[in-house]
Structures are given as C-alpha cells and as structure tokens.
Design a protein around this motif. Structure first.
Motif, PDB file in Angstrom:
ATOM      1  N   VAL A 177      32.586  24.834  37.938  1.00 44.52           N
ATOM      2  CA  VAL A 177      32.325  23.695  38.838  1.00 44.52           C
ATOM      3  C   VAL A 177      31.000  23.945  39.554  1.00 44.52           C
ATOM      4  O   VAL A 177      30.800  25.001  40.164  1.00 44.52           O
ATOM      5  CB  VAL A 177      33.486  23.532  39.850  1.00 44.52           C
ATOM      6  N   ARG A 215      47.489  43.666  37.786  1.00 42.11           N
ATOM      7  CA  ARG A 215      46.963  42.322  38.051  1.00 42.11           C
ATOM      8  C   ARG A 215      47.070  41.422  36.824  1.00 42.11           C
ATOM      9  O   ARG A 215      47.409  40.246  36.938  1.00 42.11           O
ATOM     10  CB  ARG A 215      45.480  42.410  38.430  1.00 42.11           C
ATOM     11  N   ALA A 223      45.824  45.071  51.810  1.00 43.97           N
ATOM     12  CA  ALA A 223      46.368  44.606  50.523  1.00 43.97           C
ATOM     13  C   ALA A 223      47.011  43.227  50.691  1.00 43.97           C
ATOM     14  O   ALA A 223      48.146  42.989  50.270  1.00 43.97           O
ATOM     15  CB  ALA A 223      47.373  45.626  49.967  1.00 43.97           C
ATOM     16  N   LYS A 253      34.840  26.141  32.316  1.00 43.33           N
ATOM     17  CA  LYS A 253      34.491  24.999  33.178  1.00 43.33           C
ATOM     18  C   LYS A 253      34.049  25.508  34.543  1.00 43.33           C
ATOM     19  O   LYS A 253      34.878  25.733  35.439  1.00 43.33           O
ATOM     20  CB  LYS A 253      35.705  24.069  33.347  1.00 43.33           C
ATOM     21  N   GLY A 292      45.149  32.732  43.113  1.00 43.90           N
ATOM     22  CA  GLY A 292      45.304  31.622  44.058  1.00 43.90           C
ATOM     23  C   GLY A 292      45.351  30.282  43.353  1.00 43.90           C
ATOM     24  O   GLY A 292      46.236  29.454  43.613  1.00 43.90           O
ATOM     25  N   ASP A 310      37.950  29.061  44.151  1.00 41.22           N
ATOM     26  CA  ASP A 310      36.954  29.725  43.309  1.00 41.22           C
ATOM     27  C   ASP A 310      36.389  30.992  43.930  1.00 41.22           C
ATOM     28  O   ASP A 310      35.245  31.362  43.667  1.00 41.22           O
ATOM     29  CB  ASP A 310      35.842  28.737  42.888  1.00 41.22           C
ATOM     30  N   GLY A 318      44.901  40.032  50.436  1.00 41.08           N
ATOM     31  CA  GLY A 318      44.110  38.874  49.997  1.00 41.08           C
ATOM     32  C   GLY A 318      44.863  37.976  49.034  1.00 41.08           C
ATOM     33  O   GLY A 318      44.949  36.751  49.232  1.00 41.08           O
ATOM     34  N   ALA A 319      45.418  38.569  47.989  1.00 37.14           N
ATOM     35  CA  ALA A 319      46.168  37.772  47.007  1.00 37.14           C
ATOM     36  C   ALA A 319      47.473  37.263  47.607  1.00 37.14           C
ATOM     37  O   ALA A 319      47.908  36.144  47.322  1.00 37.14           O
ATOM     38  CB  ALA A 319      46.440  38.602  45.755  1.00 37.14           C
ATOM     39  N   CYS A 320      48.094  38.088  48.456  1.00 34.56           N
ATOM     40  CA  CYS A 320      49.356  37.662  49.098  1.00 34.56           C
ATOM     41  C   CYS A 320      49.120  36.411  49.943  1.00 34.56           C
ATOM     42  O   CYS A 320      49.915  35.458  49.906  1.00 34.56           O
ATOM     43  CB  CYS A 320      49.910  38.783  49.979  1.00 34.56           C
ATOM     44  N   GLY A 338      38.949  26.968  39.834  1.00 36.27           N
ATOM     45  CA  GLY A 338      39.245  28.399  39.872  1.00 36.27           C
ATOM     46  C   GLY A 338      40.657  28.696  39.422  1.00 36.27           C
ATOM     47  O   GLY A 338      41.618  28.151  39.979  1.00 36.27           O
ATOM     48  N   GLU A 359      38.605  26.570  35.110  1.00 35.50           N
ATOM     49  CA  GLU A 359      38.257  27.993  35.247  1.00 35.50           C
ATOM     50  C   GLU A 359      36.909  28.252  34.588  1.00 35.50           C
ATOM     51  O   GLU A 359      36.697  27.892  33.436  1.00 35.50           O
ATOM     52  CB  GLU A 359      39.355  28.865  34.633  1.00 35.50           C
ATOM     53  N   ARG A 360      36.031  28.925  35.324  1.00 33.57           N
ATOM     54  CA  ARG A 360      34.673  29.201  34.854  1.00 33.57           C
ATOM     55  C   ARG A 360      34.632  30.107  33.617  1.00 33.57           C
ATOM     56  O   ARG A 360      33.864  29.875  32.684  1.00 33.57           O
ATOM     57  CB  ARG A 360      33.910  29.861  36.006  1.00 33.57           C
ATOM     58  N   ARG A 415      37.806  51.419  40.964  1.00 29.06           N
ATOM     59  CA  ARG A 415      39.260  51.290  40.787  1.00 29.06           C
ATOM     60  C   ARG A 415      39.626  51.079  39.338  1.00 29.06           C
ATOM     61  O   ARG A 415      38.784  50.727  38.515  1.00 29.06           O
ATOM     62  CB  ARG A 415      39.804  50.129  41.626  1.00 29.06           C
ATOM     63  N   ASP A 417      40.624  33.360  48.492  1.00 29.75           N
ATOM     64  CA  ASP A 417      39.366  33.995  48.905  1.00 29.75           C
ATOM     65  C   ASP A 417      38.270  32.977  49.196  1.00 29.75           C
ATOM     66  O   ASP A 417      37.342  33.276  49.950  1.00 29.75           O
ATOM     67  CB  ASP A 417      38.871  34.956  47.810  1.00 29.75           C
ATOM     68  N   GLN A 450      40.018  44.612  51.712  1.00 32.33           N
ATOM     69  CA  GLN A 450      41.312  44.735  51.020  1.00 32.33           C
ATOM     70  C   GLN A 450      42.253  45.745  51.650  1.00 32.33           C
ATOM     71  O   GLN A 450      43.302  46.040  51.109  1.00 32.33           O
ATOM     72  CB  GLN A 450      41.083  45.040  49.543  1.00 32.33           C
ATOM     73  N   GLN A 492      49.125  45.130  45.029  1.00 29.90           N
ATOM     74  CA  GLN A 492      50.302  45.297  45.882  1.00 29.90           C
ATOM     75  C   GLN A 492      50.748  43.914  46.330  1.00 29.90           C
ATOM     76  O   GLN A 492      49.927  43.135  46.842  1.00 29.90           O
ATOM     77  CB  GLN A 492      49.959  46.156  47.094  1.00 29.90           C
TER      78      GLN A 492
END
Ligand SMILES: Cc1cc2nc3c(=O)[nH]c(=O)nc-3n(C[C@H](O)[C@H](O)[C@H](O)COP(=O)(O)OP(=O)(O)OC[C@H]3O[C@@H](n4cnc5c(N)ncnc54)[C@H](O)[C@@H]3O)c2cc1C
Length: 409
Positions: free
Chosen positions: A131, A106, A302, A129, A14, A161, A304-306, A10, A33-34, A185, A292, A299, A46
């Motif tokens: 997995v 993003r 804000a 790729k 992340g 992933d 998840g990515a953090c 992935g 990465e798929r 969004r 994730d 979310q 954010q």
C-alpha cells in the motif's frame, strides 16, 4: 461493493488477527500484504494471557498449544553470576487471568492465523500488495492504492503495516525513535545450543546495557535465544553499529555459559530497537491504525504482538456493534480507541521503563536487585495491569475476570 467491506493493509500477526476478528463477524475483508508471501521471522514469541484469551475466544488456543510450550516460570537472573533475582510462576495464569502463558514459534502462530483466515469465505488474502497511498474519493469510501497500480476500496481501512507504517502518515508524520539497542535472535534446534538455561522456564539474564533471553519452543525441540545490547558505536554517532563484533564485546563480561550460548545465535541479521511516543488518536476519516502501526514498543515486556491481538479483537466487536446498531461502520472507531489507546500507550511507556530497569547499573542496579530478591513470587502487581481482563473490553473475550488485583502501570 458490500456495505461492510474492510481493507487491511499488512498481513502480520496484527493484520491477520484483525481480518479474522472482522471476517468472522460478517465483514468482507481484503488483506493487502506487501511481501510475496505471508510469513514471520524464525524466532520465538511469548504470548501472555491478554493475547491467549483472545485466541481462546477464536477457538485457536488448542492449535497454538499444539505447537507451543507452556512454561513453568518467568525468571530474571543476573547475567554475570546467574543468580535468580526473582521469578513468576505462570502455571496458574489460565486460572488467574483467563488465558495461559505460551511460548511459540512466530511462524507457527502466523500459520495458524493464516489457516483460520483462509477458512473464512469473507476474507480475501492478497500478497505482493504494498500500500503506497490511502484516499477517500467518495463519501463513505476509502481506497488503498498499491505500488503495482491496483486499488482496493472499502468502507473502512485498517493500517496494520507495522513499525514503519505507510498508513500511519495520515495521522502522524514523525519518525520511529531509535533506542540505540540492537537485538540478535533466532530459534535453533535445541541440540545446537550447548549452554541452555534448561527446564521449561523463560529466562532473561539481565546486565549493564544488555540482556539475554532463552526459552524452549516446539515441545522443546527448538530453543529461542535473544541477545540485546546497547551500542556504544551508536552513542558515538557511528554509521555502522550493532555489528557482531560489538555483540561479542558487549557480552564479554557476562557468564561463560551465556557467551557459549551466544555462539549459536544467527549473526547474519540484527534488529535495531525502535519505538514511538504514544499517539492520542489512531484514526483519520475512514482509516484506523492497529498493532505496531499504532503503538510500536520496545520488546522488553514481550507485549507488542499481544497488544496487536487485543486491538484486533476490540476492533472487531466495536465495528460489529456499530453496524448492528444501524450506524456507519466507522462510528465503531470511537469505542475501539476508547478501549485501546490507554492500555496500549501505558504498555509502550512501561516497556521503556522496564528496559531501563533491566539494563541499569550503579545505585539503580543495587536498589533493583534488593527489591527483586525480596519480592514475593506471588505478587503479580507488575504484570496484572497488562494481563488482566479490563472491564471495558470484556465484550467478546471469554476470559474470566482476573483474581489478581490490577493496578495502573
Ligand atoms: C526482538 C523482539 C522480540 C519480540 N518479542 C515479542 C514477544 O515475545 N511477544 C510479543 O507480544 N511481542 C514481541 N515483539 C513485538 C512484536 O514482534 C510486534 O509487536 C508484532 O510483530 C507487531 O505485529 P504487527 O502485525 O502490528 O506488525 P508486523 O509484524 O510488523 O507486520 C506488519 C506487516 O505489514 C506488512 N507491510 C508493511 N508495510 C506494508 C505496506 N505498505 N503495504 C502492505 N503491507 C505492508 C509487513 O510486510 C508485515 O507483514 C518482539 C519484537 C522484537 C523486535
């Protein structure tokens, strides 16, 4: 094969941050990465101090600031009346939490991470790729098998992933939980948004079973909008739900300004909102989960990515310390889990509560608004637990300890 090879499944925010964190610490990293190319959707992100502190320690904060916006305030307002219910001034966050609050596109954030990874000779980046299986055929070796039949071996494998992680099935076979809410969004040129909240604020208009978020991106030339609502059709068990006509029906009771702004939102694609219950364990043999794949959350905070960025930093120093002590690289998983499972699980649970609070009606709404109107804008107890530098995680992040008082979420 080098003794310290890590395969990352992935290449989202992340996975790329994990590759950077490990590659810069001397691991040989292969990212699988798929998709046919690394990329993110055209929407805003954010980034709170717990993430920007890590980006600062990687020397990437300047790049993110170049493409992002430093907002003045986070604002919660009523979706029907536009009354500001409460605000948080984020301009002092760098001083308070060791990293600023930034909003950015993003795609720009991913491009910065990708460039940084490409500059590291230790990192190999492969696309196309997907997995499909992970196995441990020999002692000390883990192998990722891809849908095209290719295989990649390492001493450790990171499952980054995403929500519907294939790697996670080694640890947990449950399905993601649908909240019955859906998001529309997108970031659009600012001049196309006829009704803007204005200024450099991140504004969330909250109402019964819905909210609408607006903030500027790319120096103000773009505007990010997110419209989220509870689908009645989902509640009735209908197969087709969250459609654009349901979006308009859900927002019919919001202010004219919001309904006008909604016209600029892309209706061709939507995101049903899923999360999962917290997992007590993120590892299986030589495999570990991150972002994730480990802890998908609603979310509303804000975060998840953090949290994924924090995971990546922590994984890097935990594995590097294990190797430096002459131990097997996967011995570092224990420390990673010890530092990250608790905070990420708390954030998952808090995000659900946060959504319930935003979307409430009746008595809960009355009590919520009474509290928010009285709240001291300098009282940061509700965000400090997510943003503050945890003592245990101070190993490699360069932030100063928080001067706000963290309390358990
Ligand atoms: C509406 C909305 C708004 C949000 N706003 C914010 C915000 O403001 N701030 C914030 O911090 N978070 C926010 N989030 C959450 C954030 O988007 C996610 O938590 C974050 O993207 C997770 O990153 P990740 O790398 O773990 O997973 P993903 O971003 O899902 O990346 C996973 C990657 O793995 C790839 N992949 C999937 N399966 C395979 C496979 N089998 N093999 C190889 N590759 C595979 C995918 O193609 C993808 O590139 C928001 C989420 C939503 C839905």
């Amino acid at each position: 094969m080098s003794a310290h090879r890590v395969v990352v499944a992935g290449g989202g925010i992340g996975g790329l941050t994990a590759a950077l964190s490990l590659g810069r610490r001397g691991f040989d990293v292969t990212v699988l990465e798929r998709s046919s190319q690394f990329g993110e959707i055209g929407a805003g992100l954010q980034l709170a101090p717990n993430a920007t502190r890590v980006l600062k320690s990687f020397g990437l904060l300047g790049d993110v600031l170049d493409v992002g916006v430093l907002p003045d305030r986070l604002v919660l307002a009523d979706a029907a009346t536009h009354e500001e219910l409460t605000t948080v001034d984020v301009r002092r966050f760098d001083e308070l939490f060791g990293g600023p609050y930034i909003v950015a596109h993003r795609g720009d954030v991913l491009a910065i991470l990708l460039r940084a990874c490409m500059a590291e000779p230790t990192i190999e980046l492969l696309t196309g790729k997907a997995v499909v299986a992970v196995s441990e055929p020999d002692k000390g070796v883990v192998v990722a098998e891809c849908s095209d039949g290719s295989t990649y071996a390492g001493n450790a494998l990171v499952g980054a992933d995403g929500l519907r992680s294939t790697v996670r099935t080694l640890v947990d076979r449950s399905e993601p939980i649908c909240s019955g809410y859906v998001a529309y969004r997108g970031a659009v040129p600012t001049e196309t948004v006829a009704a803007r909240s204005g200024s450099r604020d991140v504004v969330a208009y909250i109402g019964h079973g819905l909210h609408f978020v607006q903030y500027p991106l790319r120096g103000g030339s773009f505007y990010n909008q997110v419209a989220v609502f509870r689908s009645e059709r989902y509640r009735r068990g209908e197969a087709e739900w969250g459609t654009p006509d349901e979006l308009d029906a859900a927002f019919a009771a919001t202010s004219e300004k919001i309904r006008t702004a909604l016209q600029a939102i892309d209706r061709s694609v939507n995101w049903p909102m899923y999360d999962r219950d917290p997992l007590p364990r993120w590892t299986h043999g030589r495999t570990v989960l991150l972002g994730d794949a480990a802890h998908p959350m609603l979310q509303y905070l804000a975060q998840g990515a953090c949290q994924a960025i924090q995971d990546a930093d922590c994984l890097g120093y935990s594995l590097a310390d294990a190797v430096a002590a002459g131990r097997d690289v996967v011995d570092g998983f224990a420390r990673y889990q010890q530092h990250r499972v608790g905070p990420a699980s708390r954030t998952q649970r808090s995000a659900r509560l946060w959504g319930d609070m935003w979307h409430s009606d009746g008595l809960v709404e009355i009590l919520r608004n009474a509290y928010l109107r009285e709240r001291d804008p300098d009282d940061l107890r509700h965000v400090a637990p997510f943003y503050a530098l945890a003592e245990t995680c101070s190993h490699s992040t360069q932030g100063r300890p928080s001067r706000a008082e963290p309390s358990p979420a």
